[in-house]
Design a protein around this motif. Structure first.
Motif, PDB file in Angstrom:
ATOM      1  N   GLU A  13     -20.306 -27.581  32.636  1.00 24.28           N
ATOM      2  CA  GLU A  13     -20.677 -26.766  33.792  1.00 24.28           C
ATOM      3  C   GLU A  13     -20.154 -25.330  33.676  1.00 24.28           C
ATOM      4  OE1 GLU A  13     -22.475 -27.836  36.527  1.00 24.28           O
ATOM      5  OE2 GLU A  13     -22.785 -29.735  35.485  1.00 24.28           O
ATOM      6  N   CYS A  14     -19.187 -25.106  32.783  1.00 20.22           N
ATOM      7  CA  CYS A  14     -18.491 -23.818  32.727  1.00 20.22           C
ATOM      8  C   CYS A  14     -18.753 -23.030  31.450  1.00 20.22           C
ATOM      9  CB  CYS A  14     -16.986 -24.037  32.888  1.00 20.22           C
ATOM     10  SG  CYS A  14     -16.546 -24.572  34.548  1.00 20.22           S
ATOM     11  N   GLY A  15     -19.904 -23.255  30.861  1.00 19.96           N
ATOM     12  CA  GLY A  15     -20.223 -22.497  29.664  1.00 19.96           C
ATOM     13  C   GLY A  15     -21.536 -22.925  29.063  1.00 19.96           C
ATOM     14  N   ASP A  16     -21.854 -22.306  27.959  1.00 18.88           N
ATOM     15  CA  ASP A  16     -23.068 -22.621  27.214  1.00 18.88           C
ATOM     16  C   ASP A  16     -22.678 -23.513  26.046  1.00 18.88           C
ATOM     17  OD1 ASP A  16     -25.314 -22.656  25.547  1.00 18.88           O
ATOM     18  OD2 ASP A  16     -25.880 -20.614  26.102  1.00 18.88           O
ATOM     19  N   VAL A  17     -22.959 -24.799  26.195  1.00 16.91           N
ATOM     20  CA  VAL A  17     -22.563 -25.779  25.189  1.00 16.91           C
ATOM     21  C   VAL A  17     -23.277 -25.510  23.873  1.00 16.91           C
ATOM     22  CG1 VAL A  17     -22.540 -28.239  24.629  1.00 16.91           C
ATOM     23  CG2 VAL A  17     -22.046 -27.486  26.963  1.00 16.91           C
ATOM     24  N   LYS A  18     -24.538 -25.126  23.933  1.00 13.32           N
ATOM     25  CA  LYS A  18     -25.324 -24.882  22.723  1.00 13.32           C
ATOM     26  C   LYS A  18     -24.741 -23.731  21.899  1.00 13.32           C
ATOM     27  CE  LYS A  18     -29.288 -22.687  22.333  1.00 13.32           C
ATOM     28  NZ  LYS A  18     -30.582 -22.196  22.718  1.00 13.32           N
ATOM     29  N   ASP A  19     -24.383 -22.636  22.561  1.00 12.74           N
ATOM     30  CA  ASP A  19     -23.821 -21.475  21.869  1.00 12.74           C
ATOM     31  C   ASP A  19     -22.301 -21.557  21.721  1.00 12.74           C
ATOM     32  OD1 ASP A  19     -26.298 -20.318  21.519  1.00 12.74           O
ATOM     33  OD2 ASP A  19     -26.161 -19.126  23.353  1.00 12.74           O
ATOM     34  N   LYS A  20     -21.708 -22.604  22.297  1.00 12.53           N
ATOM     35  CA  LYS A  20     -20.263 -22.823  22.255  1.00 12.53           C
ATOM     36  C   LYS A  20     -19.488 -21.622  22.796  1.00 12.53           C
ATOM     37  CE  LYS A  20     -20.545 -26.095  18.478  1.00 12.53           C
ATOM     38  NZ  LYS A  20     -20.218 -26.374  17.085  1.00 12.53           N
ATOM     39  N   LEU A  21     -19.907 -21.154  23.992  1.00 12.27           N
ATOM     40  CA  LEU A  21     -19.234 -20.040  24.650  1.00 12.27           C
ATOM     41  C   LEU A  21     -18.910 -20.419  26.088  1.00 12.27           C
ATOM     42  CD1 LEU A  21     -21.423 -17.039  23.448  1.00 12.27           C
ATOM     43  CD2 LEU A  21     -19.073 -17.514  22.787  1.00 12.27           C
ATOM     44  N   CYS A  22     -17.680 -20.152  26.503  1.00 10.21           N
ATOM     45  CA  CYS A  22     -17.317 -20.378  27.897  1.00 10.21           C
ATOM     46  C   CYS A  22     -17.914 -19.249  28.750  1.00 10.21           C
ATOM     47  CB  CYS A  22     -15.797 -20.420  28.058  1.00 10.21           C
ATOM     48  SG  CYS A  22     -14.957 -18.847  27.772  1.00 10.21           S
ATOM     49  N   TYR A  23     -17.950 -19.433  30.069  1.00 12.85           N
ATOM     50  CA  TYR A  23     -18.549 -18.411  30.934  1.00 12.85           C
ATOM     51  C   TYR A  23     -17.790 -17.095  30.893  1.00 12.85           C
ATOM     52  CZ  TYR A  23     -22.113 -21.370  33.039  1.00 12.85           C
ATOM     53  OH  TYR A  23     -23.217 -22.146  33.257  1.00 12.85           O
ATOM     54  N   ASP A  24     -16.479 -17.146  30.660  1.00 13.09           N
ATOM     55  CA  ASP A  24     -15.714 -15.906  30.542  1.00 13.09           C
ATOM     56  C   ASP A  24     -16.238 -15.084  29.371  1.00 13.09           C
ATOM     57  OD1 ASP A  24     -14.166 -16.629  32.705  1.00 13.09           O
ATOM     58  OD2 ASP A  24     -12.485 -17.342  31.480  1.00 13.09           O
ATOM     59  N   CYS A  25     -16.416 -15.701  28.218  1.00 13.29           N
ATOM     60  CA  CYS A  25     -16.914 -14.985  27.038  1.00 13.29           C
ATOM     61  C   CYS A  25     -18.393 -14.646  27.182  1.00 13.29           C
ATOM     62  CB  CYS A  25     -16.660 -15.798  25.776  1.00 13.29           C
ATOM     63  SG  CYS A  25     -14.895 -15.874  25.343  1.00 13.29           S
ATOM     64  N   LEU A  26     -19.161 -15.486  27.851  1.00 10.53           N
ATOM     65  CA  LEU A  26     -20.567 -15.159  28.100  1.00 10.53           C
ATOM     66  C   LEU A  26     -20.667 -13.899  28.941  1.00 10.53           C
ATOM     67  CD1 LEU A  26     -22.218 -18.607  28.842  1.00 10.53           C
ATOM     68  CD2 LEU A  26     -22.798 -17.057  26.991  1.00 10.53           C
ATOM     69  N   GLY A  27     -19.773 -13.734  29.902  1.00  7.88           N
ATOM     70  CA  GLY A  27     -19.754 -12.534  30.739  1.00  7.88           C
ATOM     71  C   GLY A  27     -19.466 -11.296  29.913  1.00  7.88           C
ATOM     72  N   TRP A  28     -18.501 -11.389  29.000  1.00  8.26           N
ATOM     73  CA  TRP A  28     -18.174 -10.250  28.137  1.00  8.26           C
ATOM     74  C   TRP A  28     -19.347  -9.924  27.239  1.00  8.26           C
ATOM     75  CZ3 TRP A  28     -14.477  -7.068  29.110  1.00  8.26           C
ATOM     76  CH2 TRP A  28     -13.325  -7.509  29.740  1.00  8.26           C
ATOM     77  N   GLU A  29     -20.017 -10.951  26.731  1.00 13.10           N
ATOM     78  CA  GLU A  29     -21.147 -10.730  25.830  1.00 13.10           C
ATOM     79  C   GLU A  29     -22.283 -10.021  26.551  1.00 13.10           C
ATOM     80  OE1 GLU A  29     -23.692 -13.988  23.819  1.00 13.10           O
ATOM     81  OE2 GLU A  29     -21.975 -13.618  22.526  1.00 13.10           O
ATOM     82  N   SER A  30     -22.581 -10.402  27.790  1.00 11.85           N
ATOM     83  CA  SER A  30     -23.671  -9.766  28.529  1.00 11.85           C
ATOM     84  C   SER A  30     -23.319  -8.328  28.886  1.00 11.85           C
ATOM     85  CB  SER A  30     -24.027 -10.563  29.783  1.00 11.85           C
ATOM     86  OG  SER A  30     -22.973 -10.535  30.704  1.00 11.85           O
ATOM     87  N   GLU A  31     -22.031  -8.027  29.148  1.00 14.31           N
ATOM     88  CA  GLU A  31     -21.614  -6.656  29.433  1.00 14.31           C
ATOM     89  C   GLU A  31     -21.775  -5.778  28.199  1.00 14.31           C
ATOM     90  OE1 GLU A  31     -17.703  -6.443  31.101  1.00 14.31           O
ATOM     91  OE2 GLU A  31     -18.228  -7.769  32.765  1.00 14.31           O
ATOM     92  N   GLU A  32     -21.493  -6.328  27.015  1.00  9.34           N
ATOM     93  CA  GLU A  32     -21.666  -5.575  25.776  1.00  9.34           C
ATOM     94  C   GLU A  32     -23.136  -5.238  25.571  1.00  9.34           C
ATOM     95  OE1 GLU A  32     -19.946  -7.996  22.744  1.00  9.34           O
ATOM     96  OE2 GLU A  32     -17.910  -7.701  23.472  1.00  9.34           O
ATOM     97  N   LEU A  33     -24.023  -6.181  25.886  1.00 15.15           N
ATOM     98  CA  LEU A  33     -25.454  -5.929  25.743  1.00 15.15           C
ATOM     99  C   LEU A  33     -25.901  -4.838  26.705  1.00 15.15           C
ATOM    100  CD1 LEU A  33     -26.840  -9.567  25.427  1.00 15.15           C
ATOM    101  CD2 LEU A  33     -26.617  -7.863  23.605  1.00 15.15           C
ATOM    102  N   GLU A  34     -25.383  -4.859  27.934  1.00 14.21           N
ATOM    103  CA  GLU A  34     -25.736  -3.833  28.914  1.00 14.21           C
ATOM    104  C   GLU A  34     -25.269  -2.465  28.456  1.00 14.21           C
ATOM    105  OE1 GLU A  34     -24.192  -4.947  32.712  1.00 14.21           O
ATOM    106  OE2 GLU A  34     -25.322  -6.806  32.763  1.00 14.21           O
ATOM    107  N   GLU A  35     -24.064  -2.392  27.887  1.00 12.30           N
ATOM    108  CA  GLU A  35     -23.542  -1.120  27.406  1.00 12.30           C
ATOM    109  C   GLU A  35     -24.416  -0.575  26.286  1.00 12.30           C
ATOM    110  OE1 GLU A  35     -19.473  -1.642  26.320  1.00 12.30           O
ATOM    111  OE2 GLU A  35     -18.853  -2.067  28.372  1.00 12.30           O
ATOM    112  N   ASP A  36     -24.843  -1.444  25.358  1.00 12.02           N
ATOM    113  CA  ASP A  36     -25.717  -1.006  24.268  1.00 12.02           C
ATOM    114  C   ASP A  36     -27.030  -0.476  24.822  1.00 12.02           C
ATOM    115  OD1 ASP A  36     -23.837  -1.727  22.416  1.00 12.02           O
ATOM    116  OD2 ASP A  36     -24.777  -3.640  21.901  1.00 12.02           O
ATOM    117  N   TRP A  37     -27.559  -1.140  25.837  1.00 11.20           N
ATOM    118  CA  TRP A  37     -28.829  -0.717  26.425  1.00 11.20           C
ATOM    119  C   TRP A  37     -28.668   0.644  27.092  1.00 11.20           C
ATOM    120  CZ3 TRP A  37     -30.540   0.248  31.438  1.00 11.20           C
ATOM    121  CH2 TRP A  37     -31.906   0.374  31.569  1.00 11.20           C
ATOM    122  N   GLU A  38     -27.549   0.839  27.783  1.00 11.24           N
ATOM    123  CA  GLU A  38     -27.318   2.101  28.478  1.00 11.24           C
ATOM    124  C   GLU A  38     -27.136   3.262  27.511  1.00 11.24           C
ATOM    125  OE1 GLU A  38     -23.954   1.277  30.920  1.00 11.24           O
ATOM    126  OE2 GLU A  38     -25.105   0.141  32.385  1.00 11.24           O
TER     127      GLU A  38
END
Length: 65
Positions: free
Chosen positions: A27-52
């Motif tokens: 319930e607290c992460g992406d089992v397929k990508d083996k990432l917890c929600y904390d790291c998923l949050g950091w990953e999505s912020e990095e993508l947003e920064e690249d887009w900006e």
């Protein structure tokens, strides 16, 4: 029973995050990508920064007004 390091609940099983090694439940992460929600949050912020950082003004100038 193991405890999820993200939500703190006792769970049937945990998975290990490939970035921070935290133990998380399904319930607290992406089992397929083996990432917890904390790291998923950091990953999505990095993508947003690249887009900006990209310069989109040129694509707007090419379109007819």
């Amino acid at each position: 029973m193991p405890i999820c390091e993200i939500c703190g609940m006792e769970v049937v099983g945990v998975f290990e995050c490939s970035k921070c090694n935290a133990k998380f439940c399904n319930e607290c992460g992406d089992v397929k990508d083996k990432l917890c929600y904390d790291c998923l949050g950091w990953e999505s912020e990095e993508l947003e920064e690249d887009w900006e950082k990209e310069d989109w003004s040129e694509s707007w100038d090419d379109e007819p007004h």
